[in-house]
Enzyme design. Structure first.
Site: not given
Ligand code: AMP
Length: 280
Positions: A61, A37, A148
């Protein structure tokens, strides 16, 4: 860093800090932040004048209520981490404000993109993602939004959403950030037991080894399935080899087509997701 708990507060803060011509970069998250993040926040800081990060565990979701209940929440630590990378504004809305009428109002059409992989495995998941991202874009009005590549299908869904609704932000996909041992960083990793955590890097090892195999598409899928399933703590949910733009299944290698391998592995009740570019 300024903290907003409501849309009104957020708009008030943006109005106060934004000078004419300032661009806004936006990083939507569900919290339990890690370096994956923070990499998005850092990129947003580099490319924009103001960075807004949202933390909202979006109920629509989650198709599994238990997963929603157990999703890690650690707001104080998240705020400290965002401060450490000089995020300008953190937006932490209440569920009631994001969903005043309870359920989502719009039915999105993402075509094939939502019928495969995560869409097939988690019914309604991308409707929930579309709903919250559109709402957040309407509220934050960013110039650029950062996602991500780990959730690659989600990234394509959001690009499609942005095109369909002619939303203004440019959507920027960022590289997967990994632990030193190769495991893709994820908020869910902290729910792994220590033995599961020590085995989890096997997933990326198999993906990297898959890239080196000289096999036809079907044989490579079987090879990956076999390698994952030899680990007694892992159960393969799927491994798909698909076109990087359309996510259509690839049947035969074609040098002119960008092929990616997409994997989901269950370790106990934890779902781990990862992907790799195969033919570069
Ligand atoms: P989340 O909190 O899991 O909904 O993720 C929020 C954002 O962070 C999303 O765009 C994810 O794809 C991105 N993200 C989560 N883990 C990673 C990672 N290991 N590397 C890059 N981006 C990430």
């Amino acid at each position: 860093m300024k903290l907003a708990n409501s849309i009104k507060e957020l708009h008030h803060i943006i109005k106060a800090v934004r000078r004419e011509g300032d661009s806004i970069g936006f990083v939507p998250t569900m919290g339990a932040l890690h370096n994956g993040h923070l990499a998005l926040v850092k990129r947003s800081k580099l490319e924009n004048n103001i960075c807004v990060c949202s933390i909202f565990v979006n109920p629509t979701q989650f198709n599994n209520p238990e997963d929603l209940k157990k999703y890690p929440r650690q707001m104080e630590q998240d705020i400290r981490l965002l401060e450490s990378v000089n995020c300008d504004i953190v937006f932490i809305p209440e569920t009631e404000e994001m969903y005043p009428n309870g359920e989502p109002e719009i039915l999105f059409h993402f075509g094939e993109l939502e019928k495969v992989m995560e869409g097939a495995d988690r019914p309604g998941h991308f409707q929930g993602v579309g709903t919250i991202v559109k709402k957040l874009f309407d509220i934050v009005e960013p110039h650029r939004a950062y996602f991500g590549n780990k959730d690659y299908q989600q990234l394509l869904i959001i690009k499609s959403l942005t095109q369909q609704y002619k939303l203004s932000p440019k959507i920027i996909g960022c590289d997967i950030v990994r632990e030193n041992d190769g495991l893709a960083m994820s908020s869910r990793n902290q729910r792994l037991s220590s033995i599961q955590r020590s085995e989890a890097p096997h997933i990326y090892s198999v993906l990297k080894a898959a890239k080196q195999q000289q096999l036809d598409v079907e044989s490579l899928k079987l090879w990956v399935a076999q390698k994952i399933n030899t680990n007694s703590l892992m159960e393969l949910s799927y491994f798909e080899i698909s076109d990087a733009e359309t996510l259509k299944s690839i049947i035969k290698w074609d040098k002119n087509q960008r092929a990616m391998g997409f994997i989901v592995v269950n370790m106990g009740e934890i779902r781990l997701i990862d992907n790799i570019e195969l033919n570069i």
